[in-house]
Design an enzyme around this catalytic site. Structure first.
Site, PDB file in Angstrom:
ATOM      1  N   TYR A  53       0.847  -1.175   0.329  1.00  7.91           N
ATOM      2  CA  TYR A  53      -0.019  -0.107   0.112  1.00  7.91           C
ATOM      3  C   TYR A  53       0.846   1.118  -0.052  1.00  7.91           C
ATOM      4  CZ  TYR A  53      -2.741   4.096   1.239  1.00  7.91           C
ATOM      5  OH  TYR A  53      -3.604   5.321   1.763  1.00  7.91           O
ATOM      6  N   HIS A  83      -2.776  16.749  -2.665  1.00  4.55           N
ATOM      7  CA  HIS A  83      -2.899  16.580  -0.858  1.00  4.55           C
ATOM      8  C   HIS A  83      -2.353  17.857  -0.449  1.00  4.55           C
ATOM      9  CE1 HIS A  83      -3.839  12.856  -1.483  1.00  4.55           C
ATOM     10  NE2 HIS A  83      -4.075  12.571  -0.386  1.00  4.55           N
ATOM     11  N   ASN A 195       1.872  11.011   5.916  1.00  2.00           N
ATOM     12  CA  ASN A 195       1.626  10.378   7.011  1.00  2.00           C
ATOM     13  C   ASN A 195       1.452  10.565   8.441  1.00  2.00           C
ATOM     14  OD1 ASN A 195       0.127   6.445   6.618  1.00  2.00           O
ATOM     15  ND2 ASN A 195      -0.580   8.531   7.245  1.00  2.00           N
ATOM     16  N   TYR A 278     -16.991  30.609  46.949  1.00  2.00           N
ATOM     17  CA  TYR A 278     -16.118  29.394  46.222  1.00  2.00           C
ATOM     18  C   TYR A 278     -14.565  29.271  45.403  1.00  2.00           C
ATOM     19  CZ  TYR A 278     -19.752  26.959  47.503  1.00  2.00           C
ATOM     20  OH  TYR A 278     -21.376  26.221  48.328  1.00  2.00           O
ATOM     21  N   ARG A 281     -11.659  30.083  47.958  1.00  2.10           N
ATOM     22  CA  ARG A 281     -12.339  28.749  48.737  1.00  2.10           C
ATOM     23  C   ARG A 281     -11.685  27.716  48.158  1.00  2.10           C
ATOM     24  NH1 ARG A 281     -17.603  26.868  51.449  1.00  2.10           N
ATOM     25  NH2 ARG A 281     -17.867  28.743  51.399  1.00  2.10           N
ATOM     26  N   PHE A 327      -1.883   6.662  12.347  1.00  2.00           N
ATOM     27  CA  PHE A 327      -1.916   8.219  11.368  1.00  2.00           C
ATOM     28  C   PHE A 327      -3.297   8.015  12.607  1.00  2.00           C
ATOM     29  CE2 PHE A 327      -3.999   5.108   8.571  1.00  2.00           C
ATOM     30  CZ  PHE A 327      -4.772   5.370   8.798  1.00  2.00           C
ATOM     31  N   GLU A 413     -11.944   6.019   4.572  1.00  2.00           N
ATOM     32  CA  GLU A 413     -11.682   7.097   5.984  1.00  2.00           C
ATOM     33  C   GLU A 413     -12.946   7.251   7.090  1.00  2.00           C
ATOM     34  OE1 GLU A 413      -8.986   9.944   4.905  1.00  2.00           O
ATOM     35  OE2 GLU A 413      -7.408   8.306   3.616  1.00  2.00           O
TER      36      GLU A 413
END
Length: 500
Positions: A53, A83, A195, A278, A281, A327, A413
């Site tokens: 792959y 990309h 990746n 608060y 405290r 990944f 994906e």
């Protein structure tokens, strides 16, 4: 002391020195040998004609398409160019330097199959202070930070843009000026560069390292506010906290007592006030819980910094290539969302203390809005208003991104982490909270001076003196944004300013 990487031992301190201090980085000899060996094994596998792959197949939903041997290099080049799609404002220089360092560190582990020249080139970018232009939006955090990392990979082949000596230049031009030659990508190398989780991790690490400084500053600010409000130290008694033994809570109570040891102002407390609000405290319980979150986040980021987040992963000893899901950014995504929630809460309680300091209905006799001439002067009214705005923005940002899921890549994906979105939100929230704590330090330092000649504790006195080196006591109305900024810088340089 030079910094050397091997994929296994990069520390937070070294990360910060490279990101902010711009120290030079080198590859360890044993890591170089591992990289060479891994590349050799991978080439043997490729030469056998095995289907692997991302090496001789398409990507994502196109992984079932076999790529011919003559197109293996073009496949990697096409991957990077296709990309490069991140958008938005560019990431800051220190975050981008962190991305480069972390990516080089992953490749140095010797499980990615790249040539040593790839790692050397990444380190040359750092050592020549060449900062790729990487937009901040466009990653879903699985398969890693594909879009932003592609902008980094683009520079390696001499394309894209970089910052060099204060200018935004074409990468080819900047590389030429630095005497660096672009590389041609061999099989596997394009995918190995993009990746991974290094964008979300660098953003997350920068956010976390700042959050530690903000947390320390919040402890100091809360102690100063407690003193200015003549609060009780009874809620900080160790016996209370041992019965609920969270380390962060016990530590916070101890710190606040140390900071206020010897305070004369606290002796002015009104006897009829049995308990404090608060936000005073419960400082140990709230700050302590946030410190527990920071401890968790630290563990996640320590692991991620020195993890292999590639796919596929090469195992040279076994001469195997295995596809998996390292990944996926889920660990970082969850940690960043947790950090966002915790730092939002730190800003929330600080804003409430600021209101106590400036609000004439709540500040036990301090001047309204901490000014000597209320009415004519508005004093520090805007400190609470600005803090309220920042706290509100934090609350909007703190909704977890990791619970969102939008399938991508043709359904291949189908579950993504949104870790980079989580990290960006955390980074913004930490910076917003830093500004809120700056406002509390400004207000509490102003309030304490109204008690003169009655003295603060020795430690608080030193803090006020440090603040006064940059920020004056405000006698009359003036712009206060510059004061916020000066105190914010002090928080950034915590170790240099507050030496305790």
């Amino acid at each position: 002391m030079k910094i050397e990487i091997d994929g296994e031992h990069l520390t937070f301190e070294e990360f910060e020195r490279v990101c902010s201090g711009k120290e030079k980085v080198f590859l360890k000899d044993d890591a170089r040998e591992r990289i060479r060996n891994c590349r050799k094994v991978l080439e043997e596998i490729i030469n056998k004609g095995n289907v692997v792959y991302g090496i001789n197949t398409g990507f994502g939903a196109l992984s079932n398409i076999r790529i011919s041997d003559e197109n293996l290099r073009k496949l990697q080049l096409n991957l990077i160019r296709s990309h490069v799609g991140a958008v938005g404002e560019p990431l800051p220089e220190d975050i981008v330097r962190g991305i480069i360092l972390l990516r080089a560190n992953v490749l140095a582990r010797g499980n990615s199959g790249v040539r040593e020249e790839i790692v050397d080139f990444l380190l040359s970018l750092l050592n020549n202070e060449i900062t790729p232009y990487i937009p901040s939006q466009g990653s879903v955090g699985a398969s890693g930070d594909l879009a932003p990392l592609s902008h980094l990979a683009l520079v390696i082949i001499g394309e894209g843009e970089v910052y060099y000596k204060g200018e935004l230049l074409p990468a080819a031009e900047a590389l030429k000026k630095a005497n660096l030659r672009p590389l041609s990508l061999e099989p596997r190398e394009g995918l190995a560069l993009i990746n991974g989780t290094q964008v979300m991790t660098s953003i997350g690490l920068n956010a976390f390292l700042l959050s530690q400084k903000v947390m320390k500053s919040a402890d100091i600010a809360s102690a100063m506010t407690l003193e200015a409000m003549r609060g009780s130290l009874t809620p900080f008694d160790e016996r209370i906290h041992i019965l609920r033994p969270y380390e962060g809570q016990i530590e916070t109570a101890k710190k606040i007592k140390e900071y206020l040891e010897g305070s004369e102002i606290l002796k002015l407390r009104e006897k009829e006030r049995v308990q404090d609000c608060y936000s005073l405290r419960c400082i140990p319980q709230v700050h302590g819980a946030i410190k527990e979150v920071l401890s968790f986040v630290k563990k996640i980021l320590e692991r991620e910094t020195n993890s292999v987040t590639d796919n596929p992963i090469i195992f040279p000893e076994d001469k195997e290539v295995l596809s998996g899901g390292n990944f996926h950014g889920e660990p970082v995504a969850l940690a960043m969302d947790f950090l966002s929630i915790a730092m939002t809460e730190l800003g929330n309680i600080s804003e409430r203390r600021i209101d106590r300091l400036v609000n004439p209905s709540l500040n036990y006799g301090l001047p309204p809005f901490l000014t000597k001439s209320p009415g004519l002067n508005s004093g520090l009214m805007m400190a609470q208003i600005v803090s309220a705005s920042l706290a509100s923005e934090n609350r909007a940002l703190s909704f977890p991104a990791s619970v969102e899921n939008i399938p991508t890549t043709g359904g291949q994906e189908d579950h993504v982490s949104m870790g980079t979105v989580s990290a960006m939100k955390a980074w913004k929230i930490v910076n917003n909270t830093k500004k809120i704590i700056s406002a509390e330090l400004l207000c509490s330092a102003q309030a304490i001076e109204f008690f003169k000649p009655t003295q603060s504790s020795p430690i608080i006195k030193k803090v006020v003196e440090k603040i006064r080196e940059k920020v004056p006591f405000i006698e009359e109305d003036s712009r206060i944004d510059v004061f916020f900024n000066e105190i914010s810088k002090m928080i950034d340089s915590w170790g240099q300013i507050f030496n305790f």
